[in-house]
Write an enzyme that holds these catalytic residues in place. Structure first.
Site, PDB file in Angstrom:
ATOM      1  N   SER A  99      32.458 -52.597 -42.541  1.00 10.22           N
ATOM      2  CA  SER A  99      33.031 -53.476 -41.521  1.00 10.22           C
ATOM      3  C   SER A  99      33.960 -54.458 -42.208  1.00 10.22           C
ATOM      4  O   SER A  99      33.716 -54.845 -43.364  1.00 10.22           O
ATOM      5  CB  SER A  99      31.923 -54.250 -40.800  1.00 10.22           C
ATOM      6  OG  SER A  99      32.487 -55.269 -39.996  1.00 10.22           O
ATOM      7  N   TYR A 157      24.429 -59.347 -41.352  1.00  2.00           N
ATOM      8  CA  TYR A 157      25.193 -58.115 -41.071  1.00  2.00           C
ATOM      9  C   TYR A 157      26.341 -57.967 -42.076  1.00  2.00           C
ATOM     10  O   TYR A 157      26.542 -56.889 -42.659  1.00  2.00           O
ATOM     11  CB  TYR A 157      25.740 -58.186 -39.644  1.00  2.00           C
ATOM     12  CG  TYR A 157      26.696 -57.071 -39.287  1.00  2.00           C
ATOM     13  CD1 TYR A 157      26.222 -55.819 -38.891  1.00  2.00           C
ATOM     14  CD2 TYR A 157      28.081 -57.264 -39.336  1.00  2.00           C
ATOM     15  CE1 TYR A 157      27.106 -54.794 -38.556  1.00  2.00           C
ATOM     16  CE2 TYR A 157      28.964 -56.251 -38.998  1.00  2.00           C
ATOM     17  CZ  TYR A 157      28.470 -55.022 -38.610  1.00  2.00           C
ATOM     18  OH  TYR A 157      29.335 -54.002 -38.284  1.00  2.00           O
TER      19      TYR A 157
HETATM   20  P1  NAP Z   1      27.064 -48.737 -31.037  1.00  2.00           P
HETATM   21  O1  NAP Z   1      28.065 -48.458 -29.961  1.00  2.00           O
HETATM   22  O2  NAP Z   1      26.080 -49.846 -30.850  1.00  2.00           O
HETATM   23  O3  NAP Z   1      26.276 -47.367 -31.345  1.00  2.00           O
HETATM   24  C1  NAP Z   1      25.278 -47.388 -32.319  1.00  2.00           C
HETATM   25  C2  NAP Z   1      24.850 -45.976 -32.615  1.00  2.00           C
HETATM   26  O4  NAP Z   1      23.934 -46.026 -33.723  1.00  2.00           O
HETATM   27  C3  NAP Z   1      24.109 -45.315 -31.478  1.00  2.00           C
HETATM   28  O5  NAP Z   1      24.427 -43.944 -31.511  1.00  2.00           O
HETATM   29  C4  NAP Z   1      22.643 -45.546 -31.831  1.00  2.00           C
HETATM   30  O6  NAP Z   1      21.769 -44.554 -31.303  1.00  2.00           O
HETATM   31  C5  NAP Z   1      22.694 -45.452 -33.345  1.00  2.00           C
HETATM   32  N1  NAP Z   1      21.620 -46.187 -34.028  1.00  2.00           N
HETATM   33  C6  NAP Z   1      21.329 -47.516 -33.953  1.00  2.00           C
HETATM   34  N2  NAP Z   1      20.279 -47.810 -34.742  1.00  2.00           N
HETATM   35  C7  NAP Z   1      19.884 -46.649 -35.303  1.00  2.00           C
HETATM   36  C8  NAP Z   1      18.842 -46.281 -36.190  1.00  2.00           C
HETATM   37  N3  NAP Z   1      17.960 -47.200 -36.655  1.00  2.00           N
HETATM   38  N4  NAP Z   1      18.730 -44.994 -36.561  1.00  2.00           N
HETATM   39  C9  NAP Z   1      19.594 -44.050 -36.095  1.00  2.00           C
HETATM   40  N5  NAP Z   1      20.605 -44.333 -35.258  1.00  2.00           N
HETATM   41  C10 NAP Z   1      20.733 -45.616 -34.866  1.00  2.00           C
HETATM   42  O7  NAP Z   1      27.794 -49.026 -32.440  1.00  2.00           O
HETATM   43  P2  NAP Z   1      29.333 -48.865 -32.892  1.00  2.00           P
HETATM   44  O8  NAP Z   1      30.071 -50.071 -32.475  1.00  2.00           O
HETATM   45  O9  NAP Z   1      29.814 -47.528 -32.530  1.00  2.00           O
HETATM   46  O10 NAP Z   1      29.151 -48.997 -34.473  1.00  2.00           O
HETATM   47  C11 NAP Z   1      29.066 -47.870 -35.339  1.00  2.00           C
HETATM   48  C12 NAP Z   1      29.190 -48.360 -36.769  1.00  2.00           C
HETATM   49  O11 NAP Z   1      30.432 -49.040 -36.934  1.00  2.00           O
HETATM   50  C13 NAP Z   1      28.107 -49.351 -37.182  1.00  2.00           C
HETATM   51  O12 NAP Z   1      27.717 -49.105 -38.513  1.00  2.00           O
HETATM   52  C14 NAP Z   1      28.806 -50.696 -37.092  1.00  2.00           C
HETATM   53  O13 NAP Z   1      28.242 -51.652 -37.953  1.00  2.00           O
HETATM   54  C15 NAP Z   1      30.210 -50.314 -37.511  1.00  2.00           C
HETATM   55  N6  NAP Z   1      31.213 -51.269 -37.025  1.00  2.00           N
HETATM   56  C16 NAP Z   1      31.418 -51.459 -35.693  1.00  2.00           C
HETATM   57  C17 NAP Z   1      32.349 -52.405 -35.277  1.00  2.00           C
HETATM   58  C18 NAP Z   1      32.632 -52.676 -33.835  1.00  2.00           C
HETATM   59  O14 NAP Z   1      33.332 -53.663 -33.532  1.00  2.00           O
HETATM   60  N7  NAP Z   1      32.159 -51.886 -32.908  1.00  2.00           N
HETATM   61  C19 NAP Z   1      33.061 -53.139 -36.234  1.00  2.00           C
HETATM   62  C20 NAP Z   1      32.812 -52.922 -37.573  1.00  2.00           C
HETATM   63  C21 NAP Z   1      31.895 -51.975 -37.963  1.00  2.00           C
HETATM   64  P3  NAP Z   1      21.144 -44.663 -29.793  1.00  2.00           P
HETATM   65  O15 NAP Z   1      22.278 -44.315 -28.861  1.00  2.00           O
HETATM   66  O16 NAP Z   1      20.044 -43.664 -29.773  1.00  2.00           O
HETATM   67  O17 NAP Z   1      20.678 -46.077 -29.625  1.00  2.00           O
END
Ligand code: NAP
Length: 249
Positions: A144, A158
């Protein structure tokens, strides 16, 4: 481009789902990892198939070693040997200063985002490396831009977990390069997914995105495009890279 077989942890929603569907459009086979939201995982599987790929949903908590082994075993049993792994599953938590964070929160953040990344990176190394019977490939970690900003008063826990992911990416790239595996990370900025609501701030990406150089939040597909490039043959000389997809944040 050669068709690939990939595992995307956290493939049920958000950025992981966009990667899975983008891979489906390329005709790839995708194992869609999820923690508990089976309906979302099945929806992603259907979307990958509709896009032209093969897909299977595999459940597992990335913070639990036995689950991670089952995740990789399930993916390979259904789809065959892997060429790529996207270590994407991650969590945030409600905004607060470090002084107010309790042990359970800190532990869960580190378990999912750091231990989970290390366990998935380890399994990917075991299965992809040519000296261990694999056929080489590509690992992409989700870091991130918070790793560079620190996320003060919001979630320094985080941000620190993503700093660890950056270090893992740099080190693992050096370990695995000689064994046919490239290792990179993308560092998204404010991307419009469910993750912000899960931290109690559903409007966060749009509210803060307005103040970034590009003046808006990013879309999951805009991050997925970078990840798919890193997974593919076009990135054949890219390893150890930390690629910011953050709208200039
Ligand atoms: P999201 O929409 O909240 O989706 C999270 C995903 O991770 C879901 O598929 C969830 O599964 C799964 N998950 C959560 N906890 C888990 C665990 N303990 N074991 C296995 N799977 C798990 O998240 P996102 O925004 O797409 O983020 C994806 C990645 O990008 C993350 O690493 C996040 O830190 C990074 N990121 C995101 C942003 C942003 O602004 N969105 C920015 C920087 C970095 P379920 O559907 O079963 O709950």
């Amino acid at each position: 481009m050669t068709a690939k077989t990939i595992l995307v942890t956290g493939g049920s929603r958000g950025i992981g789902r966009a990667v899975a569907i983008g891979a489906g459009r390329l005709g790839w086979a995708v194992a869609v990892g999820y923690a508990g939201n089976q309906a979302a995982a099945e929806e992603t599987v259907a979307a990958v198939q509709a896009a032209g790929g093969r897909a299977v949903a595999v459940r597992g908590d990335v913070a639990v070693e036995a689950d991670v082994l089952a995740l990789f075993d399930g993916a390979e049993a259904a789809l065959g040997p892997l060429d790529g792994v996207v270590v994407n599953a991650g969590i945030v938590a409600p905004p607060k200063p470090l002084a107010d964070m309790d042990l359970d929160r800190l532990r869960r953040m580190i378990d999912v985002n750091v231990l989970g990344a290390y366990l998935c990176g380890r399994e990917a190394a075991r299965r992809l490396c040519t000296d261990r019977g694999g056929r080489g490939g590509s690992i992409v970690f989700l870091s991130s831009i918070a790793a560079t900003l620190g996320a003060a008063n919001e979630y320094v826990d985080y941000a620190g977990t993503k700093g660890a992911v950056d270090s893992l990416t740099r080190g693992l790239a050096r370990e695995l390069g000689p064994h046919g595996v490239r290792v990179n990370a993308v560092r998204p900025g404010l991307i419009d997914t469910d993750i912000h609501a899960s931290g109690g701030q559903p409007d966060r990406a749009h509210r803060l995105g307005a103040g970034t150089p590009l003046g808006r939040a990013g879309r999951a597909e805009e991050v997925a495009d970078g990840i798919l490039w890193l997974l593919g043959d076009g990135a054949s000389y890219t390893t150890g890279a930390l690629i910011d997809i953050a709208g200039g944040r």
